[in-house]
Design a protein around this motif. Structure first.
Motif, PDB file in Angstrom:
ATOM      1  N   ALA A  10      26.044  -1.837  10.386  1.00  0.00           N
ATOM      2  CA  ALA A  10      25.227  -2.604  11.331  1.00  0.00           C
ATOM      3  C   ALA A  10      24.968  -1.734  12.562  1.00  0.00           C
ATOM      4  N   ARG A  11      23.957  -0.888  12.457  1.00  0.00           N
ATOM      5  CA  ARG A  11      23.703   0.085  13.513  1.00  0.00           C
ATOM      6  C   ARG A  11      23.262  -0.564  14.814  1.00  0.00           C
ATOM      7  N   GLY A  12      22.514  -1.651  14.730  1.00  0.00           N
ATOM      8  CA  GLY A  12      22.047  -2.320  15.945  1.00  0.00           C
ATOM      9  C   GLY A  12      23.194  -2.924  16.731  1.00  0.00           C
ATOM     10  N   VAL A  13      24.100  -3.584  16.030  1.00  0.00           N
ATOM     11  CA  VAL A  13      25.261  -4.184  16.686  1.00  0.00           C
ATOM     12  C   VAL A  13      26.162  -3.098  17.250  1.00  0.00           C
ATOM     13  N   ALA A  14      26.324  -2.007  16.500  1.00  0.00           N
ATOM     14  CA  ALA A  14      27.173  -0.909  16.958  1.00  0.00           C
ATOM     15  C   ALA A  14      26.617  -0.274  18.228  1.00  0.00           C
ATOM     16  N   GLY A  15      25.316  -0.065  18.256  1.00  0.00           N
ATOM     17  CA  GLY A  15      24.703   0.547  19.442  1.00  0.00           C
ATOM     18  C   GLY A  15      24.791  -0.346  20.664  1.00  0.00           C
ATOM     19  N   LEU A  16      24.525  -1.627  20.465  1.00  0.00           N
ATOM     20  CA  LEU A  16      24.605  -2.565  21.587  1.00  0.00           C
ATOM     21  C   LEU A  16      26.032  -2.701  22.090  1.00  0.00           C
ATOM     22  N   SER A  17      26.992  -2.729  21.178  1.00  0.00           N
ATOM     23  CA  SER A  17      28.396  -2.831  21.580  1.00  0.00           C
ATOM     24  C   SER A  17      28.830  -1.599  22.355  1.00  0.00           C
ATOM     25  N   MET A  18      28.357  -0.426  21.953  1.00  0.00           N
ATOM     26  CA  MET A  18      28.707   0.793  22.691  1.00  0.00           C
ATOM     27  C   MET A  18      28.086   0.800  24.073  1.00  0.00           C
ATOM     28  N   GLU A  19      26.859   0.289  24.198  1.00  0.00           N
ATOM     29  CA  GLU A  19      26.227   0.212  25.518  1.00  0.00           C
ATOM     30  C   GLU A  19      27.017  -0.723  26.438  1.00  0.00           C
ATOM     31  N   ILE A  20      27.427  -1.865  25.907  1.00  0.00           N
ATOM     32  CA  ILE A  20      28.205  -2.814  26.710  1.00  0.00           C
ATOM     33  C   ILE A  20      29.538  -2.199  27.098  1.00  0.00           C
ATOM     34  N   ALA A  21      30.200  -1.537  26.149  1.00  0.00           N
ATOM     35  CA  ALA A  21      31.484  -0.893  26.444  1.00  0.00           C
ATOM     36  C   ALA A  21      31.327   0.187  27.506  1.00  0.00           C
ATOM     37  N   LYS A  22      30.245   0.947  27.432  1.00  0.00           N
ATOM     38  CA  LYS A  22      29.998   2.008  28.411  1.00  0.00           C
ATOM     39  C   LYS A  22      29.816   1.424  29.813  1.00  0.00           C
ATOM     40  N   TRP A  23      29.060   0.339  29.925  1.00  0.00           N
ATOM     41  CA  TRP A  23      28.842  -0.282  31.233  1.00  0.00           C
ATOM     42  C   TRP A  23      30.128  -0.901  31.778  1.00  0.00           C
ATOM     43  N   LEU A  24      30.940  -1.493  30.903  1.00  0.00           N
ATOM     44  CA  LEU A  24      32.197  -2.078  31.362  1.00  0.00           C
ATOM     45  C   LEU A  24      33.167  -1.015  31.863  1.00  0.00           C
ATOM     46  N   VAL A  25      33.204   0.137  31.190  1.00  0.00           N
ATOM     47  CA  VAL A  25      34.050   1.240  31.665  1.00  0.00           C
ATOM     48  C   VAL A  25      33.544   1.750  33.005  1.00  0.00           C
ATOM     49  N   LEU A  26      32.237   1.845  33.161  1.00  0.00           N
ATOM     50  CA  LEU A  26      31.660   2.292  34.430  1.00  0.00           C
ATOM     51  C   LEU A  26      31.998   1.320  35.560  1.00  0.00           C
ATOM     52  N   ILE A  27      31.866   0.027  35.303  1.00  0.00           N
ATOM     53  CA  ILE A  27      32.215  -0.982  36.312  1.00  0.00           C
ATOM     54  C   ILE A  27      33.700  -0.891  36.652  1.00  0.00           C
ATOM     55  N   PHE A  28      34.546  -0.726  35.632  1.00  0.00           N
ATOM     56  CA  PHE A  28      35.981  -0.592  35.855  1.00  0.00           C
ATOM     57  C   PHE A  28      36.280   0.604  36.750  1.00  0.00           C
ATOM     58  N   LEU A  29      35.650   1.748  36.471  1.00  0.00           N
ATOM     59  CA  LEU A  29      35.906   2.942  37.274  1.00  0.00           C
ATOM     60  C   LEU A  29      35.442   2.776  38.714  1.00  0.00           C
ATOM     61  N   VAL A  30      34.285   2.165  38.910  1.00  0.00           N
ATOM     62  CA  VAL A  30      33.779   1.939  40.270  1.00  0.00           C
ATOM     63  C   VAL A  30      34.732   1.031  41.049  1.00  0.00           C
ATOM     64  N   LEU A  31      35.179  -0.053  40.417  1.00  0.00           N
ATOM     65  CA  LEU A  31      36.098  -0.967  41.095  1.00  0.00           C
ATOM     66  C   LEU A  31      37.464  -0.334  41.326  1.00  0.00           C
ATOM     67  N   ALA A  32      37.920   0.512  40.408  1.00  0.00           N
ATOM     68  CA  ALA A  32      39.203   1.185  40.585  1.00  0.00           C
ATOM     69  C   ALA A  32      39.137   2.158  41.762  1.00  0.00           C
ATOM     70  N   VAL A  33      38.054   2.932  41.864  1.00  0.00           N
ATOM     71  CA  VAL A  33      37.900   3.859  42.986  1.00  0.00           C
ATOM     72  C   VAL A  33      37.766   3.095  44.293  1.00  0.00           C
ATOM     73  N   ALA A  34      37.002   2.006  44.274  1.00  0.00           N
ATOM     74  CA  ALA A  34      36.845   1.201  45.494  1.00  0.00           C
ATOM     75  C   ALA A  34      38.162   0.599  45.937  1.00  0.00           C
ATOM     76  N   SER A  35      38.983   0.174  45.000  1.00  0.00           N
ATOM     77  CA  SER A  35      40.278  -0.403  45.388  1.00  0.00           C
ATOM     78  C   SER A  35      41.225   0.666  45.898  1.00  0.00           C
ATOM     79  N   LEU A  36      41.108   1.883  45.407  1.00  0.00           N
ATOM     80  CA  LEU A  36      41.955   2.952  45.918  1.00  0.00           C
ATOM     81  C   LEU A  36      41.533   3.384  47.322  1.00  0.00           C
ATOM     82  N   VAL A  37      40.235   3.381  47.570  1.00  0.00           N
ATOM     83  CA  VAL A  37      39.720   3.792  48.888  1.00  0.00           C
ATOM     84  C   VAL A  37      40.030   2.732  49.938  1.00  0.00           C
ATOM     85  N   LEU A  38      39.834   1.477  49.564  1.00  0.00           N
ATOM     86  CA  LEU A  38      40.077   0.404  50.514  1.00  0.00           C
ATOM     87  C   LEU A  38      41.543   0.103  50.518  1.00  0.00           C
TER      88      LEU A  38
END
Length: 73
Positions: free
Chosen positions: A45-73
């Protein structure tokens, strides 16, 4: 210190619930979507796999931004 008091909490002895908006579930959700993408790719299921990877990529990015922000603040 800061928190929400539940209705009737003092009578029951519950106390206060701390205000916490980001509980760290972003990385857990990212891992879940990554595993879903791997399973979907194996099953073809290539469509589901691609969409799931996009969502996972954005969630990791959000996690990293919030982790850096919490360390700075």
């Amino acid at each position: 210190m800061y928190g929400l008091t539940a209705v009737g909490a003092t009578a029951v002895g519950i106390g206060t619930i701390p205000l916490q908006f980001f509980t760290g579930n972003f990385i857990t959700l990212a891992i879940a979507f990554f595993l879903l993408a791997i399973v979907a790719a194996v099953l073809g299921a290539r469509g589901v796999a691609g969409l799931s990877m996009e969502i996972a990529k954005w969630l990791v990015l959000i996690f990293l931004v919030l982790a850096v922000a919490s360390l700075v603040l």
